[in-house]
Design a protein around this motif. Structure first.
Motif, PDB file in Angstrom:
ATOM      1  N   GLU A 129      -6.165  -3.476  11.511  1.00 58.31           N
ATOM      2  CA  GLU A 129      -6.950  -2.822  10.467  1.00 58.31           C
ATOM      3  C   GLU A 129      -6.493  -1.373  10.284  1.00 58.31           C
ATOM      4  OE1 GLU A 129     -11.004  -3.192  11.531  1.00 58.31           O
ATOM      5  OE2 GLU A 129     -11.103  -5.363  11.194  1.00 58.31           O
ATOM      6  N   ALA A 130      -6.256  -0.680  11.397  1.00 58.19           N
ATOM      7  CA  ALA A 130      -5.810   0.712  11.314  1.00 58.19           C
ATOM      8  C   ALA A 130      -4.442   0.798  10.644  1.00 58.19           C
ATOM      9  CB  ALA A 130      -5.763   1.333  12.710  1.00 58.19           C
ATOM     10  N   HIS A 131      -3.571  -0.158  10.963  1.00 59.28           N
ATOM     11  CA  HIS A 131      -2.241  -0.160  10.358  1.00 59.28           C
ATOM     12  C   HIS A 131      -2.332  -0.406   8.859  1.00 59.28           C
ATOM     13  CE1 HIS A 131       2.052  -0.772   9.954  1.00 59.28           C
ATOM     14  NE2 HIS A 131       1.832  -1.957   9.388  1.00 59.28           N
ATOM     15  N   GLU A 132      -3.163  -1.361   8.446  1.00 58.54           N
ATOM     16  CA  GLU A 132      -3.319  -1.645   7.024  1.00 58.54           C
ATOM     17  C   GLU A 132      -3.942  -0.464   6.293  1.00 58.54           C
ATOM     18  OE1 GLU A 132      -5.584  -5.187   6.881  1.00 58.54           O
ATOM     19  OE2 GLU A 132      -3.927  -6.513   7.511  1.00 58.54           O
ATOM     20  N   ALA A 133      -4.931   0.190   6.919  1.00 53.21           N
ATOM     21  CA  ALA A 133      -5.556   1.357   6.303  1.00 53.21           C
ATOM     22  C   ALA A 133      -4.551   2.492   6.160  1.00 53.21           C
ATOM     23  CB  ALA A 133      -6.758   1.807   7.143  1.00 53.21           C
ATOM     24  N   HIS A 134      -3.690   2.662   7.168  1.00 50.21           N
ATOM     25  CA  HIS A 134      -2.678   3.715   7.113  1.00 50.21           C
ATOM     26  C   HIS A 134      -1.680   3.439   5.988  1.00 50.21           C
ATOM     27  CE1 HIS A 134       0.023   6.838   8.483  1.00 50.21           C
ATOM     28  NE2 HIS A 134       1.023   5.958   8.521  1.00 50.21           N
ATOM     29  N   GLU A 135      -1.259   2.192   5.835  1.00 51.08           N
ATOM     30  CA  GLU A 135      -0.327   1.849   4.771  1.00 51.08           C
ATOM     31  C   GLU A 135      -0.961   2.056   3.402  1.00 51.08           C
ATOM     32  OE1 GLU A 135       1.015  -2.121   5.502  1.00 51.08           O
ATOM     33  OE2 GLU A 135       2.710  -1.449   6.736  1.00 51.08           O
ATOM     34  N   ALA A 136      -2.257   1.677   3.286  1.00 51.11           N
ATOM     35  CA  ALA A 136      -2.952   1.866   2.017  1.00 51.11           C
ATOM     36  C   ALA A 136      -3.063   3.349   1.677  1.00 51.11           C
ATOM     37  CB  ALA A 136      -4.331   1.227   2.067  1.00 51.11           C
ATOM     38  N   HIS A 137      -3.341   4.165   2.698  1.00 51.49           N
ATOM     39  CA  HIS A 137      -3.453   5.606   2.479  1.00 51.49           C
ATOM     40  C   HIS A 137      -2.107   6.189   2.043  1.00 51.49           C
ATOM     41  CE1 HIS A 137      -4.797   9.718   2.981  1.00 51.49           C
ATOM     42  NE2 HIS A 137      -3.732   9.950   3.760  1.00 51.49           N
ATOM     43  N   GLU A 138      -1.027   5.756   2.664  1.00 55.16           N
ATOM     44  CA  GLU A 138       0.301   6.255   2.287  1.00 55.16           C
ATOM     45  C   GLU A 138       0.655   5.846   0.864  1.00 55.16           C
ATOM     46  OE1 GLU A 138       3.064   4.921   5.237  1.00 55.16           O
ATOM     47  OE2 GLU A 138       2.752   6.694   6.489  1.00 55.16           O
TER      48      GLU A 138
END
Length: 361
Positions: A339-348
């Protein structure tokens, strides 16, 4: 020419187990270890030859037991103890001289079972022939059954614990491919290497658990809460930092007094399983014959063996619960990382769109 064998203090360190039966630690090792050094230094006797010698002496003890008379019982008890000393020496000689083998381990195990069966039949048969009491026939069956049950149960518990550790290591490798597997340690291994390492931490934790109260079933309430807090701890800051998995956390929290006893026994190399197959055999084939109380001693020893076996099974049950909670914790950590990885990618992606940078489809 004598072999170059280290002094007795080093032989003790190299050959004696870190944990062993109290009978072995107190009554066998003080005799067996010096004999091991002499045997390894001055002879070319192999561990397998010592194993054969232990079997021959064991059969000799059975022959004494079969005579039935009290004097022969004492002789049989002495010979049986000498047989057990040899049985403890073969492994020590193998470790000291590097002559250990898989076949030797098999031979030692099989001969141990043969010796117990032969002595059980001979002892109880001799007493039945002398007295005509049918109790001895049933006791012969009980001794063979309990000895087999003990070692079968020990093997299956070992396999179960090994499989649990294997699965946990597999999860760690899958979840943390970038880390070395040495970053994982099991609490029981740390305690075996240093019995008092976590004593103060355990006592403090157990006391804190006890302060939370007891539920209607008599269980510590904090142990129930551990379903949400898996038995995974981090070692103090040191390099490398290792994750410690404790598969006995629930048992330790339920029985805080066990911690003091375990630490004391381990410091003296005595395992906490006080009545195991070894102590059972010694009670039946040494204590009972010397006291001429074969029936009473066998019944008491058998009952204590069953009690300790049930305690081990109960401890295994609680350990499987810790195992389940630990796997659940790994699954939650993996989900949180995803989830953290997906959120980070979405933020980028959002930041790139604000800057007018095209993103990959």
């Amino acid at each position: 020419m004598p072999r170059d064998i280290p002094p007795l203090s080093d032989v003790r360190r190299l050959t004696q187990k870190k944990r062993d039966a109290w009978w072995t630690v107190l009554l066998v090792d003080p005799v067996a270890t010096p004999l091991v050094r002499l045997t390894a230094r001055w002879t070319r006797i192999t561990p397998n030859q010592i194993t054969w010698g232990a079997l021959i002496l064991g059969l000799g003890a059975a022959g004494c037991f079969a005579m039935g008379d009290w004097r022969w019982l004492i002789a049989g008890a002495v010979v049986y103890h000498l047989s057990f000393i040899l049985d403890c020496m073969d492994g020590k000689v193998a470790r000291l001289t590097g002559q250990g083998s898989v076949f030797g381990a098999w031979l030692d195990y099989i001969f141990d079972r043969v010796r117990v069966m032969a002595c059980a039949v001979a002892l109880m048969g001799g007493q039945y022939h002398r007295t005509g009491d049918i109790w001895y026939v049933w006791l012969a069956v009980a001794v063979v059954f309990l000895d087999g049950l003990r070692y079968l149960n020990a093997l299956e518990i070992f396999k179960t614990r090994h499989n649990m550790r294997k699965k946990i290591k597999a999860h760690v490798r899958a979840a943390r491919r970038a880390q070395n597997e040495q970053s994982l340690a099991f609490m029981e291994d740390l305690l075996r290497a240093n019995p008092s390492a976590d004593m103060e931490q355990d006592l403090a934790g157990a006391a804190a658990d006890a302060e939370t109260g007891v539920d209607e079933d008599g269980d510590v309430v904090e142990a129930r809460r551990e379903a949400d807090e898996p038995a995974v701890q981090e070692t103090p800051d040191r390099a490398p930092k290792r994750q410690v998995v404790d598969l006995h956390q629930e048992f330790r929290s339920r029985f805080p007094a066990y911690l003091r006893m375990r630490s004391f026994l381990l410091r003296h190399r005595i395992r906490t399983h006080l009545i195991s197959g070894i102590e059972f055999q010694m009670a039946v084939f040494i204590v009972g014959p010397i006291l001429d109380q074969v029936i009473g001693t066998t019944i008491v020893a058998g009952a204590l063996l069953l009690v300790f076996e049930l305690a081990i099974v109960y401890k295994l049950l609680l350990s499987t619960r810790d195992f389940g909670r630990t796997l659940d914790a790994f699954e939650r950590e993996a989900a949180q990382r995803q989830e953290a990885h997906e959120a980070h990618e979405a933020h980028e992606a959002q930041e790139a769109q604000k800057d007018g940078v095209p993103t990959a489809a």
